[in-house]
Write an enzyme that holds these catalytic residues in place. Sequence first.
Site, mmCIF file in Angstrom:
data_model
loop_
_atom_site.group_PDB
_atom_site.id
_atom_site.type_symbol
_atom_site.label_atom_id
_atom_site.label_comp_id
_atom_site.label_asym_id
_atom_site.label_seq_id
_atom_site.Cartn_x
_atom_site.Cartn_y
_atom_site.Cartn_z
ATOM 1 N N THR A 153 42.942 50.080 38.093
ATOM 2 C CA THR A 153 42.033 51.164 38.494
ATOM 3 C C THR A 153 42.771 52.484 38.685
ATOM 4 O O THR A 153 42.263 53.549 38.312
ATOM 5 C CB THR A 153 41.331 50.785 39.820
ATOM 6 O OG1 THR A 153 40.492 49.665 39.558
ATOM 7 C CG2 THR A 153 40.504 51.923 40.366
ATOM 8 N N SER A 182 43.815 44.404 35.355
ATOM 9 C CA SER A 182 44.655 43.254 35.729
ATOM 10 C C SER A 182 43.935 41.925 35.563
ATOM 11 O O SER A 182 44.569 40.865 35.631
ATOM 12 C CB SER A 182 45.202 43.409 37.143
ATOM 13 O OG SER A 182 44.232 43.132 38.107
ATOM 14 N N ASP A 231 43.150 43.461 41.272
ATOM 15 C CA ASP A 231 42.490 42.146 41.239
ATOM 16 C C ASP A 231 43.471 40.979 41.168
ATOM 17 O O ASP A 231 43.242 39.936 41.777
ATOM 18 C CB ASP A 231 41.500 42.078 40.063
ATOM 19 C CG ASP A 231 40.309 43.002 40.279
ATOM 20 O OD1 ASP A 231 40.104 43.447 41.435
ATOM 21 O OD2 ASP A 231 39.584 43.290 39.311
#
Length: 328
Positions: A12, A54, A86
Amino acid sequence: MKRILLIGTGGTIASEETGDGLAPGISASGLLSRVGGIERGVRVESLELLALDSTNITPDHWLMISGCVKENYDRYDGFVITHGTDTLAYTAAALSYLAKGSPKPIVLTGAQRPIGFDSTDSKENLRDAILCASSDMPGVSIVFDHKIILGTRAKKTRSKSFSAFESINYPELGAIRDGAVVRFIRQECGRTPEFSDFLNTRVALLKLIPGIGRDVLDFLFERNDAVVIESFGVGGLPEAGGFFESIREWKDRGRVAVLTTQVENEGSDLGVYHVGNRLKRELGVLEAYDMTTEAVIAKLMWILAKTGVASQIERMFYMPVAMDMFPR
Ligand code: ASP
């Protein structure tokens, strides 16, 4: 002058709106140019290794990341790896084994909101991670929301809030306060790291639900060298449904079974209840105790790449690495 290598892998923090959901699009040098406020006396260079959400990270990528740290180890004083949140805890655990005992800081970070958004945790997390990587904090850690968490103890416990990670069954290593690293614990390290270049990925995880039968377990044992069973409470297996027989058969064929718990805090204690006691006493099932599931999985992949001998697997599993479990 401290020299830090920033290794970008996506997530992100580096994501942009694509019209079809967020996806990594900003390089490591792009992150660096947006962060600002890096301390004097610290020089950061960047390297773009991967650009992945991820969710797409695999154990091959863990090896790529540790290989990149290994290759650059002598040229830098510390490393920052930007990564999706994640599966960040898995990568942090894996690096703790793959770069065991590193005297230099290997710091992972990411963000819940992309660096280009008005409201974002990206800049603070990245600045804090660089600060931590230029400090005297050895080993693998995650820096997130001003916390410094040991790589083997981290778990993502919130899917949206900035305080996404917690340290499980172990205190935080430190915090970033007013732009400085405050250390609570100094973890042990070696003089040089012990890098490993292989993992055995034939490891599976089964989360028990009430009423589950042995067929799922047999399916997993057939295709893997080790199966981790996330049981209930302090640990045990349903007495009906053939689980005990299944484990006995697969253990005789050289497979490894590890019992852990679905409960996040305080760990397993298989000896307490009848449903668990026999597993350990009669069947020689391994027990995760206070380890996180992420660390159990990564540790097994690391151990099984080194040995297939049951007694050695057991000895290595119970040997604490980077305080992944309390010594017993
Ligand atoms: N899906 C993203 C990832 O793990 C989430 C994040 O980075 O926070 O790459």
